[in-house]
Structures are given as C-alpha cells and as structure tokens.
Design a protein around this motif. Structure first.
Motif, short mmCIF file in Angstrom:
data_model
loop_
_atom_site.label_atom_id
_atom_site.label_comp_id
_atom_site.label_asym_id
_atom_site.label_seq_id
_atom_site.Cartn_x
_atom_site.Cartn_y
_atom_site.Cartn_z
N ALA A 118 0.73 -1.20 0.11
CA ALA A 118 0.17 0.09 -0.18
C ALA A 118 0.86 1.48 -0.15
N ASP A 121 2.30 1.93 -3.36
CA ASP A 121 1.35 2.58 -4.59
C ASP A 121 0.78 3.92 -3.83
N GLU A 122 0.54 4.18 -2.62
CA GLU A 122 0.30 5.35 -2.33
C GLU A 122 1.54 6.65 -2.60
N MET A 160 -0.83 7.14 5.48
CA MET A 160 -1.79 6.61 4.57
C MET A 160 -2.93 6.61 5.42
N SER A 218 -10.82 0.07 -5.11
CA SER A 218 -9.47 -0.09 -4.78
C SER A 218 -9.24 -0.15 -3.45
N LYS A 219 -10.43 0.64 -2.56
CA LYS A 219 -10.12 0.75 -1.02
C LYS A 219 -10.37 -0.54 -0.67
N TYR A 222 -6.63 -2.75 -0.24
CA TYR A 222 -5.42 -2.32 0.63
C TYR A 222 -5.93 -2.27 1.86
N HIS A 224 -4.57 -0.69 4.82
CA HIS A 224 -4.84 0.38 5.49
C HIS A 224 -6.30 1.03 5.00
N SER A 225 -6.86 1.12 3.86
CA SER A 225 -8.13 1.44 3.45
C SER A 225 -9.07 0.43 4.43
#
Length: 456
Positions: A118, A121-122, A160, A218-219, A222, A224-225
C-alpha cells in the motif's frame, strides 16, 4: 548561510542573511536591484531601508521576498517529489525483505508485507499528484500549493489515510485488545468456540467489518483502507482475522476455494465449526455469506471436505492479494475497451493476419496509464514471489506491451517462452518477433527522423 556585506554605510556594515536552501542564482536575482540603488542607509530601528533612490526601497524588498518565496516553493516541491520516489524504492525493498525466501514462512508478517504494498502504491499516486501540481504551478505562477511541505524520515512514517504503517499495525493490536476485553466477563479457560465468537463479535459487530463479494473498489484491496472503512475483499478480511488471532496466540489457516478465501482454526474436531447456533454455523459467520450462497463453491464445504483443502502459506496469501490487485487495476485501466484481455493480441495474431498490424503501435488500445502502471507494479511484486510462473510473466510482458515498453516486453516474453509449455511458446514466438520490429521502429523515431529514412 550566506553573509553579504553591503558597502556605502557611514560607519557600519549591513549583513544580509540569505536562508539556506535558496540557490545562488536566486540570491543573485534578489540582490541585483540593491546594486542599482544610489544612496541608502540602514536606520537601525527595525531593519528598514530608507531613502533608496526615489522609492525603490519597496521594490527591492518586494522583489527579494518574491524571489525567495518562489525559490523556497520550488525547493519544497522538488523535495516532496524526490521523497516519494525514495519511498517507492524503499517500500519495494522492504516488501522484498519481508517475503524473502531466506525467511521462514511462519515468520512473515502478512500485515507488514501488505502495508508495504500500500505504501508503494500510495507513494506512486502522491508522486503523480506532486508532478501534476508542479506543472500547474509552472503554468499559473499565481497559484500556490494548498499543502505545506512535509518531511518524513522513512517509509514507515509516511501517512496513509491519516496513519502511518506503525500506527496501522497498532490498530491491529487495538482490535486484539478489544477481543481480550470481550473475553474477560466469560469463564476462565474459554474454549475455541468462545474465543472465535469473541473475535467475530468485535470484528463484525463492534467494528462493523463487511466482506464484499465483488471486487470493484480499490479501497477494499489495500489493508490500510480496509482497516479504515471496514469494507474488505475476502482475502484482506481473512488477513485481518489471521493477524488478530495471531496476537491472541490462536492459529488460523486458510485456503482458496473458487473466488473465495476461507479461513478456520486447525482443530481435531472440525464438526464443531459447522454446528448451527442462532441460525448460523461458526464457519459461516467467520467466512461471511459465501458459504450459504449456492452459487459459490464454498457452500459445498463440509467438515469432511475441509480436511482435504490445501492450506495456503503466508506467501500464498500475499500472492492472492497481489493477484487481486492486478485484476482490479487492469480492469480499471481497460474500462474504455470493453472485453479487452491481456492475451487478446495473442489470440488474434498469426503470421498471415493483418489485424495485429492494425491494432499495434500507435493504433493500440488507449488505456489509463496510471491504473496500468499500478497493475504492472503489482505484477512485479508477485513475480518476486513466483519467479517461475510462466503465465504470470506472460501477463506481465503483455502489460508492458500495452504500456508501449517494447524492449522490456520482449525481454519478459522471451523469458516466458523458456518456461511455457511448447504450444504456448509457439503462440508467443511470432508475437515476440513482431515486438522486436516495433522496438526497432520506436528506437528509430527516438532519433527524431521525420518521414522516410534516407540513405546519404
């Protein structure tokens, strides 16, 4: 610090301090108007220039301030973009170390590995935003950045969704503490069912986590999302469940069944997981509604068939999560090309077919570059886990082709041919030959030739 002594003062000198970080050229630009002043002096009462040649004092101060501010803004923008590039490399390096084949599989932290995914990508998305904002600012000098420059020491401290990697790991610790608190009122020496019931109550009732059957956001892909929103794909909700139970010294295993990923505690009496209480079995509550859906292969799982499933390793679980990311980002990248698949050019191509010529090069399908790059990045990580997976390397090479990285695509597809079955290699061979020609054509164009090549 740069100290500049200004001549022309009666019995004293004025020292100007130029802030660090502003280049010498910016300093010279800021100082240039001062040299044009005729008579000037420093009044010594608050640092103001007076009588600087017919009103040029205000111009000097304003121009110096403007140049300094512009230089500082330029410096901070460049620093932020450079930082995100460094995070990209650091996150990939730490991911590789976490899943290194030199490490024992049981020692791999699923949470850390997926948080590094993550973070990379972030950082990629943040870098693109910085470059876009930098371009806009160059075009519109009057637009100022709405975000102040920030500095973080390492990838673990990059925020993030409001928290950094260490804080998201602490969030998993907090969930485990909530489960422990839920077990306190219960009898000492709670059995397995009691512990799992407490985990389910915290995750699905108190925290409100929800398993989504279809991967569209997409959330939900990941970690953390998911911890932030509570909406998760099957694999990531399973990861959270496994990580929380690990903190409670309870082992949870899992296996892929069709499109679902099922988890359960290894027990000598699996029948207790399928006992129906309050209208649901504990196995069903842990794994969501998929075990009650007749369209799902998971609905056929019983206490007997459960023992026949292949247990996924930690590397397998990370690989499943990465494969989901590849599918998600490819789907989003090719949204405007309905039905387009990675292998579409291979299926329609043969030595006597002109369709490939019409659909290659500049006429190739236009894809969303950012989503395509995210899919490529997920493929690169998965190849670290599965370097001999020929189908994965083929798909990776095809994504490079769609991204017009023909030289890299030729290299990856050539390696793929060495591992692929003979019939698949025969399909790839003419395609790779065509890519060689496209790579040469691209290199010719890079030299700036216009029109037809001529022999001198």
């Amino acid at each position: 610090m740069l100290c500049v002594s200004l001549p022309g003062l009666s019995n004293q000198q004025m020292t100007m301090m130029v802030a660090a970080g502003i280049g010498a050229s910016s300093t010279a630009m800021a100082m240039k108007p001062v040299a044009t002043c005729g008579r000037y002096y420093f009044d010594g009462r608050g640092g103001c220039w007076s009588d600087c040649g017919k009103g040029r004092r205000n111009y000097v101060v304003a121009e110096a301030t403007r140049n300094a501010s512009s230089a500082l803004t330029e410096y901070s923008k460049k620093s932020r973009a450079d930082f995100y590039k460094e995070v990209l490399e650091a996150a990939r390096d730490k991911f590789t170390r976490e899943i290194s084949f030199q490490s024992k599989d049981k020692d791999i932290s699923l949470a850390k590995a997926l948080l590094y995914v993550a973070a990379e990508d972030e950082a990629f998305l943040a870098f693109n935003r910085e470059m876009d904002a930098h371009s806009i600012q160059n075009e519109r000098k009057d637009i100022l950045s709405s975000e102040d420059a920030q500095e973080w020491g390492c990838v673990e401290t990059m925020p993030m969704a409001g928290k950094n990697i260490n804080e998201w790991l602490a969030e998993l610790d907090a969930i485990a503490k909530e489960v422990e608190a839920e077990l306190v009122p219960r009898e000492i020496g709670c059995d397995l069912v009691e512990v799992l019931d407490a985990v389910n109550k915290v995750l699905f009732e108190s925290r409100g986590f929800e398993r989504l059957p279809v991967l569209v956001d997409s959330k939900c892909s990941y970690l953390h999302s998911v911890l932030s929103s509570g909406r998760a794909s099957a694999i990531l909700l399973s990861v959270i469940y496994i990580e929380v139970c690990r903190r409670l010294n309870l082992t949870i295993v899992g296996s892929r069944v069709g499109e679902d990923f099922l988890i359960w505690p290894p027990t000598g009496n699996p029948e207790e997981l399928f006992k129906v209480t309050s209208g649901h079995s504990l196995f069903g509550v842990v794994n969501g509604k998929c075990v009650d859906d007749p369209r799902s292969r998971a609905s056929d799982i019983t206490s007997n068939s459960l023992l026949g499933l292949d247990i996924a390793t930690n590397r397998d679980i990370i690989g499943i999560a990465l494969a989901n990311l590849i599918r998600l980002h490819w789907k989003r990248a090719s949204r405007t090309n309905y039905g387009l698949m990675l292998t579409s050019p291979l299926r329609s191509f043969n030595k006597y077919d002109e369709k490939f010529n019409k659909n290659s090069g500049s006429n190739a399908p236009l894809l969303r570059r950012q989503e395509l790059r995210l899919a490529i990045m997920a493929s690169e990580r998965l190849l670290i886990l599965q370097p001999h997976n020929w189908a994965l390397r083929r798909d990776y090479g095809m994504m490079l082709y769609y991204n017009r990285e023909y030289e890299a695509a030729v290299q990856e597809l050539s390696i793929c041919m060495a591992f692929a079955p003979e019939d698949e290699a025969e399909v790839l061979e003419p395609f790779v030959e065509k890519l060689h020609l496209m790579r040469l054509e691209t290199s010719w164009k890079s030299f700036g030739q216009k029109g037809r090549l001529t022999v001198p």
